[in-house]
Structures are given as structure tokens and as C-alpha cells.
Design a protein around this motif. Structure first.
Motif, PDB file in Angstrom:
ATOM      1  N   SER A  31      48.726  71.517 134.875  1.00  0.00           N
ATOM      2  CA  SER A  31      48.748  70.258 134.133  1.00  0.00           C
ATOM      3  C   SER A  31      50.092  69.988 133.469  1.00  0.00           C
ATOM      4  N   LEU A  35      45.690  62.621 133.317  1.00  0.00           N
ATOM      5  CA  LEU A  35      44.652  63.179 132.448  1.00  0.00           C
ATOM      6  C   LEU A  35      44.363  62.178 131.336  1.00  0.00           C
ATOM      7  N   GLU A  69      41.576  63.343 125.930  1.00  0.00           N
ATOM      8  CA  GLU A  69      40.820  64.567 125.640  1.00  0.00           C
ATOM      9  C   GLU A  69      41.310  65.732 126.486  1.00  0.00           C
ATOM     10  N   GLU A  70      41.545  65.479 127.772  1.00  0.00           N
ATOM     11  CA  GLU A  70      42.025  66.545 128.655  1.00  0.00           C
ATOM     12  C   GLU A  70      43.436  66.990 128.265  1.00  0.00           C
ATOM     13  N   LYS A  98      43.152  69.258 125.421  1.00  0.00           N
ATOM     14  CA  LYS A  98      42.696  70.582 125.855  1.00  0.00           C
ATOM     15  C   LYS A  98      43.856  71.408 126.404  1.00  0.00           C
TER      16      LYS A  98
END
Length: 96
Positions: free
Chosen positions: A84, A14, A17-18, A21
Motif C-alpha cells: 500500500s 484506498l 479508513e484503509e 489502517k
């Protein structure tokens, strides 16, 4: 409410930014369960001592969380469901 230390490793594939999140989503889950994040230390991308789920590095985040005792199981379940997050360490923080 008791204080806990939540250490998570997020997938390295990732971008920043991801990863942010994913961290925000974890904080949102904690708030939904009636807790709050006292401190969040984003340690960045680090090399792992051994491969975890095929990854040799990951984004590491250490959070101090204040959470009702009866919601700990729910938080752990939600973290396991998050694709994730590749590793979680959740410990009770001893207050001196």
C-alpha cells in the motif's frame, strides 16, 4: 535513540479508513522495532508532481519517529514490503 522524519505516500485507491489502517500498521512496526512515533501529520490526498507506480496522486503522511539506529534498515525493509506504500523518504532529523 535518534529522531528521524518518515514521509510516506500511500496508494490513492484506498479509502480513508484503509489509509488509516496502513498508517496504524506502520506505527505498529515502529513500536515493534523499539521506537515510537513522536508526531504524525496526515496531510491527506495530494496530487503528485509526476506519476509514481502509475498513480498521479496519493495519501501523504509525515511522521517524526524516534528509533534506535540499528533498526533503521529493518524499518526500511518492512516499508518496502508493504504494497500500500508507493513511496518513502526517510531522513535523519537534525536536532538544534
Amino acid at each position: 535513540m535518534k529522531k528521524y522524519e518518515l514521509f510516506t505516500i500511500i496508494k490513492p485507491n484506498l479509502d480513508n479508513e484503509e489509509a488509516d489502517k496502513v498508517i496504524a500498521r506502520v506505527e505498529e512496526i515502529i513500536a515493534t522495532l523499539g521506537g515510537q512515533v513522536v508526531n504524525c501529520d496526515k496531510m491527506g490526498r495530494k496530487k503528485l508532481a509526476y506519476e509514481v507506480q502509475g498513480f498521479s496522486d496519493g495519501f501523504m503522511v509525515n511522521q517524526i519517529v524516534s528509533l534506535p539506529e540499528d533498526k533503521v534498515v529493518d524499518l526500511k525493509r518492512q516499508l518496502k514490503l508493504n504494497d500500500s506504500v508507493i513511496r518513502v523518504m526517510f531522513t535523519k532529523k537534525e536536532c538544534a
